[in-house]
Design a protein around this motif. Sequence first.
Motif, PDB file in Angstrom:
ATOM      1  N   ALA A  31       0.828  -1.211   0.000  1.00 49.18           N
ATOM      2  CA  ALA A  31       0.000   0.000   0.000  1.00 49.18           C
ATOM      3  C   ALA A  31       0.864   1.264   0.000  1.00 49.18           C
ATOM      4  O   ALA A  31       0.953   1.984   1.000  1.00 49.18           O
ATOM      5  CB  ALA A  31      -0.943  -0.016   1.199  1.00 49.18           C
ATOM      6  N   THR A  32       1.490   1.526  -1.126  1.00 51.61           N
ATOM      7  CA  THR A  32       2.285   2.740  -1.311  1.00 51.61           C
ATOM      8  C   THR A  32       2.335   3.065  -2.800  1.00 51.61           C
ATOM      9  O   THR A  32       2.337   2.143  -3.634  1.00 51.61           O
ATOM     10  CB  THR A  32       3.718   2.566  -0.784  1.00 51.61           C
ATOM     11  OG1 THR A  32       4.495   3.727  -1.130  1.00 51.61           O
ATOM     12  CG2 THR A  32       4.386   1.338  -1.362  1.00 51.61           C
ATOM     13  N   PRO A  33       2.373   4.343  -3.148  1.00 54.63           N
ATOM     14  CA  PRO A  33       2.510   4.679  -4.568  1.00 54.63           C
ATOM     15  C   PRO A  33       3.914   4.399  -5.117  1.00 54.63           C
ATOM     16  O   PRO A  33       4.097   4.348  -6.332  1.00 54.63           O
ATOM     17  CB  PRO A  33       2.202   6.179  -4.609  1.00 54.63           C
ATOM     18  CG  PRO A  33       2.514   6.672  -3.234  1.00 54.63           C
ATOM     19  CD  PRO A  33       2.160   5.537  -2.318  1.00 54.63           C
ATOM     20  N   PHE A  34       4.893   4.210  -4.246  1.00 54.82           N
ATOM     21  CA  PHE A  34       6.261   3.973  -4.703  1.00 54.82           C
ATOM     22  C   PHE A  34       6.457   2.511  -5.102  1.00 54.82           C
ATOM     23  O   PHE A  34       5.895   1.601  -4.483  1.00 54.82           O
ATOM     24  CB  PHE A  34       7.261   4.377  -3.619  1.00 54.82           C
ATOM     25  CG  PHE A  34       7.345   5.859  -3.421  1.00 54.82           C
ATOM     26  CD1 PHE A  34       8.106   6.643  -4.265  1.00 54.82           C
ATOM     27  CD2 PHE A  34       6.628   6.476  -2.405  1.00 54.82           C
ATOM     28  CE1 PHE A  34       8.165   8.023  -4.099  1.00 54.82           C
ATOM     29  CE2 PHE A  34       6.687   7.853  -2.221  1.00 54.82           C
ATOM     30  CZ  PHE A  34       7.455   8.627  -3.078  1.00 54.82           C
ATOM     31  N   LYS A  35       7.292   2.296  -6.099  1.00 48.10           N
ATOM     32  CA  LYS A  35       7.500   0.953  -6.664  1.00 48.10           C
ATOM     33  C   LYS A  35       8.572   0.206  -5.882  1.00 48.10           C
ATOM     34  O   LYS A  35       9.587  -0.233  -6.429  1.00 48.10           O
ATOM     35  CB  LYS A  35       7.888   1.074  -8.132  1.00 48.10           C
ATOM     36  CG  LYS A  35       6.860   1.789  -8.996  1.00 48.10           C
ATOM     37  CD  LYS A  35       7.362   1.940 -10.427  1.00 48.10           C
ATOM     38  CE  LYS A  35       6.406   2.735 -11.289  1.00 48.10           C
ATOM     39  NZ  LYS A  35       6.921   2.912 -12.680  1.00 48.10           N
ATOM     40  N   ILE A  36       8.327   0.022  -4.606  1.00 40.12           N
ATOM     41  CA  ILE A  36       9.360  -0.553  -3.758  1.00 40.12           C
ATOM     42  C   ILE A  36       9.573  -2.046  -4.023  1.00 40.12           C
ATOM     43  O   ILE A  36      10.693  -2.544  -3.883  1.00 40.12           O
ATOM     44  CB  ILE A  36       9.068  -0.309  -2.267  1.00 40.12           C
ATOM     45  CG1 ILE A  36       7.714  -0.884  -1.847  1.00 40.12           C
ATOM     46  CG2 ILE A  36       9.121   1.172  -1.952  1.00 40.12           C
ATOM     47  CD1 ILE A  36       7.442  -0.764  -0.342  1.00 40.12           C
ATOM     48  N   SER A  37       8.532  -2.758  -4.418  1.00 39.79           N
ATOM     49  CA  SER A  37       8.672  -4.198  -4.655  1.00 39.79           C
ATOM     50  C   SER A  37       9.452  -4.448  -5.949  1.00 39.79           C
ATOM     51  O   SER A  37      10.349  -5.307  -5.989  1.00 39.79           O
ATOM     52  CB  SER A  37       7.294  -4.854  -4.734  1.00 39.79           C
ATOM     53  OG  SER A  37       6.511  -4.522  -3.613  1.00 39.79           O
ATOM     54  N   GLU A  38       9.120  -3.718  -6.998  1.00 47.15           N
ATOM     55  CA  GLU A  38       9.861  -3.853  -8.252  1.00 47.15           C
ATOM     56  C   GLU A  38      11.318  -3.446  -8.066  1.00 47.15           C
ATOM     57  O   GLU A  38      12.232  -4.072  -8.631  1.00 47.15           O
ATOM     58  CB  GLU A  38       9.226  -2.987  -9.338  1.00 47.15           C
ATOM     59  CG  GLU A  38       7.875  -3.468  -9.825  1.00 47.15           C
ATOM     60  CD  GLU A  38       7.330  -2.568 -10.928  1.00 47.15           C
ATOM     61  OE1 GLU A  38       8.134  -1.916 -11.624  1.00 47.15           O
ATOM     62  OE2 GLU A  38       6.100  -2.515 -11.088  1.00 47.15           O
ATOM     63  N   THR A  39      11.549  -2.393  -7.298  1.00 47.81           N
ATOM     64  CA  THR A  39      12.917  -1.928  -7.071  1.00 47.81           C
ATOM     65  C   THR A  39      13.720  -2.985  -6.327  1.00 47.81           C
ATOM     66  O   THR A  39      14.864  -3.299  -6.700  1.00 47.81           O
ATOM     67  CB  THR A  39      12.910  -0.614  -6.270  1.00 47.81           C
ATOM     68  OG1 THR A  39      12.118   0.355  -6.962  1.00 47.81           O
ATOM     69  CG2 THR A  39      14.318  -0.081  -6.101  1.00 47.81           C
ATOM     70  N   CYS A  40      13.137  -3.560  -5.283  1.00 45.91           N
ATOM     71  CA  CYS A  40      13.809  -4.616  -4.545  1.00 45.91           C
ATOM     72  C   CYS A  40      14.077  -5.821  -5.445  1.00 45.91           C
ATOM     73  O   CYS A  40      15.160  -6.423  -5.389  1.00 45.91           O
ATOM     74  CB  CYS A  40      12.974  -5.023  -3.339  1.00 45.91           C
ATOM     75  SG  CYS A  40      13.720  -6.315  -2.325  1.00 45.91           S
ATOM     76  N   ALA A  41      13.111  -6.174  -6.284  1.00 44.05           N
ATOM     77  CA  ALA A  41      13.297  -7.305  -7.192  1.00 44.05           C
ATOM     78  C   ALA A  41      14.461  -7.058  -8.143  1.00 44.05           C
ATOM     79  O   ALA A  41      15.240  -7.969  -8.448  1.00 44.05           O
ATOM     80  CB  ALA A  41      12.010  -7.561  -7.978  1.00 44.05           C
ATOM     81  N   SER A  42      14.612  -5.820  -8.606  1.00 44.96           N
ATOM     82  CA  SER A  42      15.726  -5.489  -9.501  1.00 44.96           C
ATOM     83  C   SER A  42      17.063  -5.633  -8.786  1.00 44.96           C
ATOM     84  O   SER A  42      18.047  -6.114  -9.367  1.00 44.96           O
ATOM     85  CB  SER A  42      15.559  -4.068 -10.035  1.00 44.96           C
ATOM     86  OG  SER A  42      14.422  -3.965 -10.872  1.00 44.96           O
ATOM     87  N   VAL A  43      17.113  -5.204  -7.513  1.00 47.63           N
ATOM     88  CA  VAL A  43      18.359  -5.346  -6.755  1.00 47.63           C
ATOM     89  C   VAL A  43      18.679  -6.829  -6.545  1.00 47.63           C
ATOM     90  O   VAL A  43      19.825  -7.269  -6.713  1.00 47.63           O
ATOM     91  CB  VAL A  43      18.268  -4.615  -5.408  1.00 47.63           C
ATOM     92  CG1 VAL A  43      19.548  -4.824  -4.606  1.00 47.63           C
ATOM     93  CG2 VAL A  43      18.026  -3.129  -5.613  1.00 47.63           C
ATOM     94  N   LEU A  44      17.674  -7.616  -6.193  1.00 41.56           N
ATOM     95  CA  LEU A  44      17.896  -9.043  -5.998  1.00 41.56           C
ATOM     96  C   LEU A  44      18.323  -9.724  -7.293  1.00 41.56           C
ATOM     97  O   LEU A  44      19.192 -10.605  -7.291  1.00 41.56           O
ATOM     98  CB  LEU A  44      16.635  -9.693  -5.437  1.00 41.56           C
ATOM     99  CG  LEU A  44      16.364  -9.406  -3.956  1.00 41.56           C
ATOM    100  CD1 LEU A  44      14.938  -9.767  -3.580  1.00 41.56           C
ATOM    101  CD2 LEU A  44      17.350 -10.172  -3.081  1.00 41.56           C
TER     102      LEU A  44
END
Length: 463
Positions: A31-44
């Motif tokens: 529940a956030t407008p920021f793409k934190i899950s996609e960003t984390c996936a890219s780092v992983l």
Amino acid sequence: MRALDELLAIRGLDVPATDEIEIVGSDPILATPFKISETCASVLASVGVAVTDIWEMKTGRRQRVSIDVNRAAAALKSAKYLEQASGAGGFQPVVNAAREATAKMTEPWPTKDGKHFLPHFGLPHLADRVLGVLGCEASADGVRQAVAKWDALDLEAAIDEARGCGAMVRSNADWLAEPHGRVLQSKPLVEIEKIGDSGPEPFANDGRPLDGVRVLDLTRILAGPIAARTLAEHGADVLMVGADGLPQVPEYVVDTSHGKRSCFLDLKSPEGRDGLKKLVSEADVFSQGYRPGVLADHGFAPEDLAELRPGLIYLSISCFGSDGPFSHRAGWEQIGQAVTGICHEGSAEGPKRLPAAACDYTTGYLGAYGVLLALERRAREGGSYHVRVSLCQSGMFIYRQGKLDGVPADADVDPNVIQQTRIESKGDAGQFRHLGPVLELSETRPHWIRPTPALGADKPMWL
């Protein structure tokens, strides 16, 4: 993904084949407008590519890298899913009532000058310093009323002087206009600096990607422990070095210590410092999360240790980075969000914290990524390296990925994903059910070979 492109550019090698990396899913998940899950996936995914680079050096073969964005989202709040065995034969959530109480106080509160300020109360001694400045009781209402009496920047300066933790909520534009924001903007997301010469050190011919790699972990509470835990997932021997009685958050210790061992050394004593230097002399990686300059006062600056152990990879993790006017300040996850613009744009109604510790976890994975790249460079050309990552750099990185509209207020990770990702482990610290590694590799499955240890249970020595 723009995030992946920026990360792979840090690697400095040819871009992997298009079918080597698979990132499945997309935001919004939390529940956030920021793409934190996609960003984390890219780092992983980048971590996976770096492990594959090492695997190719060992075997001549590359691997396929896969990460599910839903699982990356779960990894950003993994402590939430920690469960401990109950007397009834099942498992129950690990609840820390004291931490939940301080979390209610760690919010962006309105100030007298129409801005917002986020004070932090993460550990008892830091909480006492902040409450001493505010002159209020330890409650959300007491903190709210006290913050309302201050101008935001005056309060920030007063808490800094008291060596507490807190920050005025800034817009991203204001942060990038600040002297400190400009310093960070001029640096790469992951800094890898060669600090000494030494001969190449090839990886072991057999075993897992990081078999034979020894890691000293002097960090606590999320970002640093996540970096070392990630290295343990790929075969590194990770030894945590702490002190008896050092303030900790118990559930974070359990959740971030899988695959590690733990010992105590008193770095205030000559014997403790000598013990650490002996460990360093046989180590490959030294990871620390102290404020810049603190370890240097004890003789453990990057250059000192690179001289003691040529070829050492030294990882520094901080909130504000190693340079700039704020580099001396303490900082936690919420501070990284507050200063970089994330909290400022957290909701349409006003400043709001993220629903996950995205700066902390992203920074931890970035730290592991930097170490992997430095180890690969050491194997090719030799040298000692200093790797630097920070919560504020991670916050700026997350902000650069843009935002989404219309995110449901109750968005969260699918419970089925949690169940599919959970594993069980049992050791001296107890029996737990928790998330396993979320990154997938086609040949070397990430896993931990030992459960979370009891703190101080091991001797300060290498296996």
